[in-house]
Scaffold this motif. Structure first.
Motif, PDB file in Angstrom:
ATOM      1  N   LEU A 192      37.079  29.956  59.465  1.00 23.73           N
ATOM      2  CA  LEU A 192      35.967  30.156  58.538  1.00 23.73           C
ATOM      3  C   LEU A 192      35.631  31.649  58.500  1.00 23.73           C
ATOM      4  N   GLY A 193      35.372  32.154  57.308  1.00 30.95           N
ATOM      5  CA  GLY A 193      35.006  33.561  57.187  1.00 30.95           C
ATOM      6  C   GLY A 193      36.161  34.488  56.905  1.00 30.95           C
ATOM      7  N   LYS A 194      37.316  33.907  56.571  1.00 22.82           N
ATOM      8  CA  LYS A 194      38.482  34.739  56.240  1.00 22.82           C
ATOM      9  C   LYS A 194      38.871  34.479  54.789  1.00 22.82           C
ATOM     10  N   ALA A 195      38.724  35.501  53.964  1.00 21.78           N
ATOM     11  CA  ALA A 195      39.131  35.380  52.563  1.00 21.78           C
ATOM     12  C   ALA A 195      40.650  35.398  52.463  1.00 21.78           C
ATOM     13  N   ASP A 196      41.139  35.016  51.307  1.00 14.97           N
ATOM     14  CA  ASP A 196      42.584  35.008  51.092  1.00 14.97           C
ATOM     15  C   ASP A 196      42.863  35.638  49.726  1.00 14.97           C
ATOM     16  N   ILE A 197      43.759  36.618  49.725  1.00 16.18           N
ATOM     17  CA  ILE A 197      44.179  37.182  48.431  1.00 16.18           C
ATOM     18  C   ILE A 197      45.207  36.210  47.863  1.00 16.18           C
ATOM     19  N   LYS A 198      44.828  35.491  46.845  1.00 14.07           N
ATOM     20  CA  LYS A 198      45.730  34.471  46.307  1.00 14.07           C
ATOM     21  C   LYS A 198      46.743  35.112  45.342  1.00 14.07           C
ATOM     22  N   ARG A 199      46.388  36.274  44.813  1.00 13.77           N
ATOM     23  CA  ARG A 199      47.338  36.999  43.962  1.00 13.77           C
ATOM     24  C   ARG A 199      47.044  38.486  44.118  1.00 13.77           C
ATOM     25  N   GLU A 200      48.054  39.231  44.478  1.00 13.24           N
ATOM     26  CA  GLU A 200      47.824  40.671  44.635  1.00 13.24           C
ATOM     27  C   GLU A 200      47.858  41.362  43.289  1.00 13.24           C
ATOM     28  N   GLY A 201      47.049  42.400  43.154  1.00  8.31           N
ATOM     29  CA  GLY A 201      47.015  43.154  41.911  1.00  8.31           C
ATOM     30  C   GLY A 201      46.341  44.477  42.151  1.00  8.31           C
ATOM     31  N   SER A 202      46.336  45.341  41.140  1.00 10.68           N
ATOM     32  CA  SER A 202      45.818  46.685  41.364  1.00 10.68           C
ATOM     33  C   SER A 202      44.780  47.116  40.343  1.00 10.68           C
ATOM     34  N   LEU A 213      38.945  29.295  41.060  1.00 11.77           N
ATOM     35  CA  LEU A 213      40.040  30.097  41.624  1.00 11.77           C
ATOM     36  C   LEU A 213      41.334  29.751  40.889  1.00 11.77           C
ATOM     37  N   GLN A 214      41.555  28.460  40.683  1.00  9.48           N
ATOM     38  CA  GLN A 214      42.770  28.036  39.971  1.00  9.48           C
ATOM     39  C   GLN A 214      42.771  28.576  38.544  1.00  9.48           C
ATOM     40  N   LYS A 215      41.624  28.571  37.919  1.00  9.19           N
ATOM     41  CA  LYS A 215      41.536  29.103  36.543  1.00  9.19           C
ATOM     42  C   LYS A 215      41.770  30.616  36.535  1.00  9.19           C
ATOM     43  N   ALA A 216      41.243  31.283  37.553  1.00  7.95           N
ATOM     44  CA  ALA A 216      41.424  32.740  37.632  1.00  7.95           C
ATOM     45  C   ALA A 216      42.901  33.086  37.824  1.00  7.95           C
ATOM     46  N   LEU A 217      43.591  32.272  38.631  1.00 12.56           N
ATOM     47  CA  LEU A 217      45.025  32.526  38.844  1.00 12.56           C
ATOM     48  C   LEU A 217      45.808  32.356  37.540  1.00 12.56           C
ATOM     49  N   ALA A 218      45.476  31.297  36.804  1.00 14.08           N
ATOM     50  CA  ALA A 218      46.156  31.075  35.521  1.00 14.08           C
ATOM     51  C   ALA A 218      45.853  32.213  34.556  1.00 14.08           C
ATOM     52  N   ALA A 219      44.606  32.643  34.547  1.00 12.35           N
ATOM     53  CA  ALA A 219      44.218  33.747  33.659  1.00 12.35           C
ATOM     54  C   ALA A 219      44.957  35.021  34.051  1.00 12.35           C
ATOM     55  N   ALA A 220      45.113  35.238  35.360  1.00 13.05           N
ATOM     56  CA  ALA A 220      45.785  36.459  35.830  1.00 13.05           C
ATOM     57  C   ALA A 220      47.234  36.505  35.339  1.00 13.05           C
ATOM     58  N   GLU A 313      40.286  31.114  29.166  1.00 16.31           N
ATOM     59  CA  GLU A 313      40.127  32.051  28.034  1.00 16.31           C
ATOM     60  C   GLU A 313      38.928  32.977  28.251  1.00 16.31           C
ATOM     61  N   LYS A 314      37.841  32.397  28.756  1.00 19.23           N
ATOM     62  CA  LYS A 314      36.650  33.233  28.990  1.00 19.23           C
ATOM     63  C   LYS A 314      36.926  34.262  30.088  1.00 19.23           C
ATOM     64  N   ILE A 315      37.726  33.862  31.071  1.00 18.80           N
ATOM     65  CA  ILE A 315      38.053  34.820  32.147  1.00 18.80           C
ATOM     66  C   ILE A 315      38.886  35.970  31.569  1.00 18.80           C
ATOM     67  N   ILE A 316      39.882  35.598  30.751  1.00 18.11           N
ATOM     68  CA  ILE A 316      40.734  36.632  30.150  1.00 18.11           C
ATOM     69  C   ILE A 316      39.881  37.598  29.332  1.00 18.11           C
ATOM     70  N   LYS A 317      38.975  37.019  28.560  1.00 10.52           N
ATOM     71  CA  LYS A 317      38.130  37.857  27.696  1.00 10.52           C
ATOM     72  C   LYS A 317      37.245  38.775  28.544  1.00 10.52           C
ATOM     73  N   ALA A 318      36.708  38.206  29.622  1.00 18.02           N
ATOM     74  CA  ALA A 318      35.834  39.008  30.489  1.00 18.02           C
ATOM     75  C   ALA A 318      36.607  40.164  31.120  1.00 18.02           C
ATOM     76  N   VAL A 319      37.840  39.880  31.544  1.00 13.66           N
ATOM     77  CA  VAL A 319      38.653  40.942  32.155  1.00 13.66           C
ATOM     78  C   VAL A 319      38.995  42.002  31.109  1.00 13.66           C
ATOM     79  N   GLU A 320      39.368  41.540  29.937  1.00 13.24           N
ATOM     80  CA  GLU A 320      39.742  42.506  28.892  1.00 13.24           C
ATOM     81  C   GLU A 320      38.581  43.433  28.529  1.00 13.24           C
ATOM     82  N   GLY A 321      37.372  42.903  28.694  1.00 11.30           N
ATOM     83  CA  GLY A 321      36.191  43.723  28.424  1.00 11.30           C
ATOM     84  C   GLY A 321      36.074  44.944  29.320  1.00 11.30           C
ATOM     85  N   PHE A 322      36.773  44.934  30.435  1.00 11.71           N
ATOM     86  CA  PHE A 322      36.735  46.087  31.352  1.00 11.71           C
ATOM     87  C   PHE A 322      37.604  47.235  30.853  1.00 11.71           C
ATOM     88  N   PHE A 323      38.573  46.889  29.983  1.00 10.60           N
ATOM     89  CA  PHE A 323      39.597  47.905  29.681  1.00 10.60           C
ATOM     90  C   PHE A 323      39.510  48.403  28.246  1.00 10.60           C
TER      91      PHE A 323
END
Lengths: 323, 320
Positions: A192-202, A213-220, A313-323
């Motif tokens: 307990l208390g250990k996060a996991d990087i499920k997908r590395e990125g920069s 989390l599953q939706k975020a992975l698909a969006a990534a 789709e909302k995750i993708i849109k939110a991420v795209e808003g950063f760039f």
């Protein structure tokens, strides 16, 4: 390694713990012969018998309250509340009893128990059977809160929760129960208390847990096709929270999106955002964003429910808003 | 009655100790020496004493916000208790619980509880442990007439009777749910009538008669120990003070108060002891004087004990 679903992995974690420790038992509504409302406890009654796998009356307060009493006196109960939405019926037993007894007795006792309960929308179950309310529990010092997103984590965190000497909220997502994955056999503990990087990125850090989390992975994966390389971080446990892992990831990417299914206002994403604001502000090259469910009850009609749930789709849109 | 001289004198000693402790607490609270909320057991001494006389160290009790008497009756040390009331590190809870949460977990006390009716599910769980381990121990859940209106009462009695757990539900009916009298908060006179709804025995006794309490509790504890399941025992008594210290109890009819004060459980036991020639008046007076002296020593111990270091705030939140 063995292929199993998230539900089977939860069950396997309980089974191995029950084989290893005779003080572990399971109680809840319809958890015995019926196998639980979602089949998660199927077969445990046959394996461990009526002494260790018990149906309770529809009495949430005494399901949790008696688990607290049993934990205080030497057992290690796993108590199931059929839907997290029913926690309102036993909140005192968690937040004034389980969470406080050790502290108010000067540390002379402990309450080693697991409170298992499913959360989440996506099934047309409407306002009282679909919620995610993890920040109710993260707001209680003395309680740990666990939210697995994969079958392997589901098992490893279950075994860690049972071994832990504190009350642990183990919140499983209904939409993940049939998700398959590779799961280590036998004793397997994810601390307990250990996060996991499920997908590395920069390019950006997405912090998400449970179904999101599953939706975020698909969006990534979709974002990668567009040239955005997202890191997806699964805290796995909200309390204790692996702050270091989040800060380290944000230091690398400079951007943070937090995605959760519970409603936005006072959701746990606000806590993570504040923590990064306080301890990692200098790492940020853009404002932190939260993507969460809107501040409404959960509607029934599929079109309305879909509008409620944060989607890929909302995750993708939110991420795209950063760039 | 199967109580011998030694047992009855021990009960007497416990009752006068509770009386002395609570009487001192009145003074200390009024003098500002005890912080927080204090709920006193004055007038109800016979109940905890009569019940705990049949309990062993391995047995569990769940106490309430009015818990000083339960702790003394289960074997608590009044020095350590007084230190807790003073918020000192030498107290039962290292000064983190106070009057409302005072308990010795090593004596099988599942906490005194600030939430009315919360002890019943905890005791039900402890009784489950006793049955699961087959260790011959039992649990007693103390609660008041007010708590008998809570959902936890129903859920606990229903589960414990269905599972035939070794537990006694011990209702201390002191006539008052804070400022609300019994006839104003429930439509029964005998709370024990509710036992029939769970298919278990229910009995009501005079809670100011320690021998009657002892007999009813002993039978219920014996039944639990034998594996025959729970009993609901109601002990009828009267809360001498307000709900908490600082509550003048203006809602009470002075005539009722006077009547109940005349039913003081301690002189009643004294009369019995004298009649049985188990003690002379002088010997009883000596027991009282010894209790008072013990109290004075407890207060000195509490006063001279250290207050917690501020770093204690952060300890004991989680177990390792």
């Amino acid at each position: 390694m063995k292929q199993m679903t998230y539900a089977e992995a939860i069950r396997d974690g309980m089974r191995v713990a029950m084989q290893n420790d005779p003080n572990v038992y399971l109680q809840g509504e319809d958890v015995a012969q019926f196998g639980g409302c979602f089949g998660v406890t199927a077969g445990l009654y046959d394996e461990f018998g009526p002494k260790r796998v018990m149906n309770t009356p529809i009495s949430e307060a005494v399901i949790i309250g008696s688990a607290v009493g049993a934990a205080l006196t030497g057992l290690r109960p796993i108590a199931e509340i059929m839907f997290v939405d029913f926690m309102g019926c036993c909140m005192d037993e968690l937040f004034n009893q389980a969470a406080k007894l050790r502290y108010m007795n000067g540390g002379k006792c402990q309450v080693p128990m697991v409170l298992r309960t499913p959360c989440g929308a996506g099934q047309g179950a409407a306002a009282q059977h679909s919620q995610s309310v993890e920040s109710w529990f993260t707001h209680i010092p003395g309680v740990k809160t666990v939210m697995p997103s994969t079958p392997a984590d589901a098992k490893g965190l279950m075994m860690a929760a049972i071994k832990d000497n504190n009350p642990v909220m183990y919140i499983e997502h209904k939409q993940l129960l049939t998700v398959p994955g590779d799961v280590p056999e036998g004793e397997y503990v994810v601390p307990l208390g250990k996060a996991d990087i499920k997908r590395e990125g920069s390019d950006i850090t997405i912090v998400a847990w449970s179904w999101m989390l599953q939706k975020a992975l698909a969006a990534a994966e979709e974002l990668a096709k567009k040239g955005i390389n997202a890191e997806v971080l699964d805290p796995r446990t909200l309390i204790p929270l692996d702050k270091d892992a989040i800060l380290k990831s944000v230091a690398k990417t400079g951007k943070l999106l937090i995605v959760h299914e519970e409603v936005k206002t006072s959701g746990f994403g606000g806590e993570i955002a504040a923590m990064v604001g306080e301890e990692g502000f200098d790492y940020l090259d853009a404002p932190i964003k939260r993507l969460a469910s809107p501040d409404t009850p959960i509607p029934f009609a599929p079109v309305l429910e879909n509008a409620f749930i944060p989607s890929e789709e909302k995750i993708i849109k939110a991420v795209e808003g950063f760039f | 009655m199967d109580l011998n001289k030694e047992q009855l004198l021990d009960m007497y000693k416990k009752m006068v100790t509770i009386r002395a402790f609570e009487s001192k607490a009145v003074e200390l609270f009024a003098a500002g020496q005890i912080p927080g909320f204090v709920h006193l057991y004055l007038g109800e001494e016979a109940i905890a004493t009569g019940v705990c006389a049949s309990l062993e160290k391995k047995d569990y009790i769940a106490s309430t916000h009015r818990g000083h008497g339960h702790l003394i009756a289960k074997g608590g040390d009044i020095k350590i208790m007084m230190a807790e009331l003073f918020g000192r590190t030498t107290g039962y809870c290292k000064g983190k619980g106070g009057s409302m949460h005072i308990a010795d977990v090593d004596l099988g006390i599942l906490g005194a509880n600030g939430i009315v009716g919360a002890g019943m599910p905890l005791a039900t769980g402890a009784a489950f442990t006793c049955k699961y381990k087959g260790n011959g121990a039992v649990a007693v859940a103390f609660f008041g007439d007010g708590a008998s209106d809570r959902a936890t009462f129903h859920e606990s009695l229903n589960l414990a009777s269905t599972w035939k757990l070794p537990i006694v539900f011990l209702c201390e009916n002191n006539g008052w749910a804070i400022s609300n009298s019994q006839e104003n908060h429930q439509n029964v006179t005998d709370i024990s009538d509710r036992a029939s709804g769970y298919g278990i025995p229910g009995v009501s006794v005079d809670g100011n008669d320690v021998i009657a309490v002892y007999e009813a509790a002993a039978a219920a504890i014996d039944r639990a120990r034998k594996g025959d399941g729970p009993t609901l025992v109601e002990c009828k008594s009267w809360r001498w003070r307000g709900h908490f210290e600082g509550d003048p109890g203006a809602y009470k009819d002075p005539k009722d108060q006077e009547e109940w004060l005349a039913k003081d459980p301690i002189p009643r036991l004294e009369k019995n002891l004298l009649k049985l020639k188990y003690a002379t008046q002088a010997e009883l007076d000596d027991i009282k004087a010894a209790a008072d002296a013990e109290l004075e020593a407890a207060i000195k111990f509490a006063e001279s004990s250290p207050v917690p270091d501020p770093s204690e705030l952060f300890t004991d939140v989680y177990a390792d």
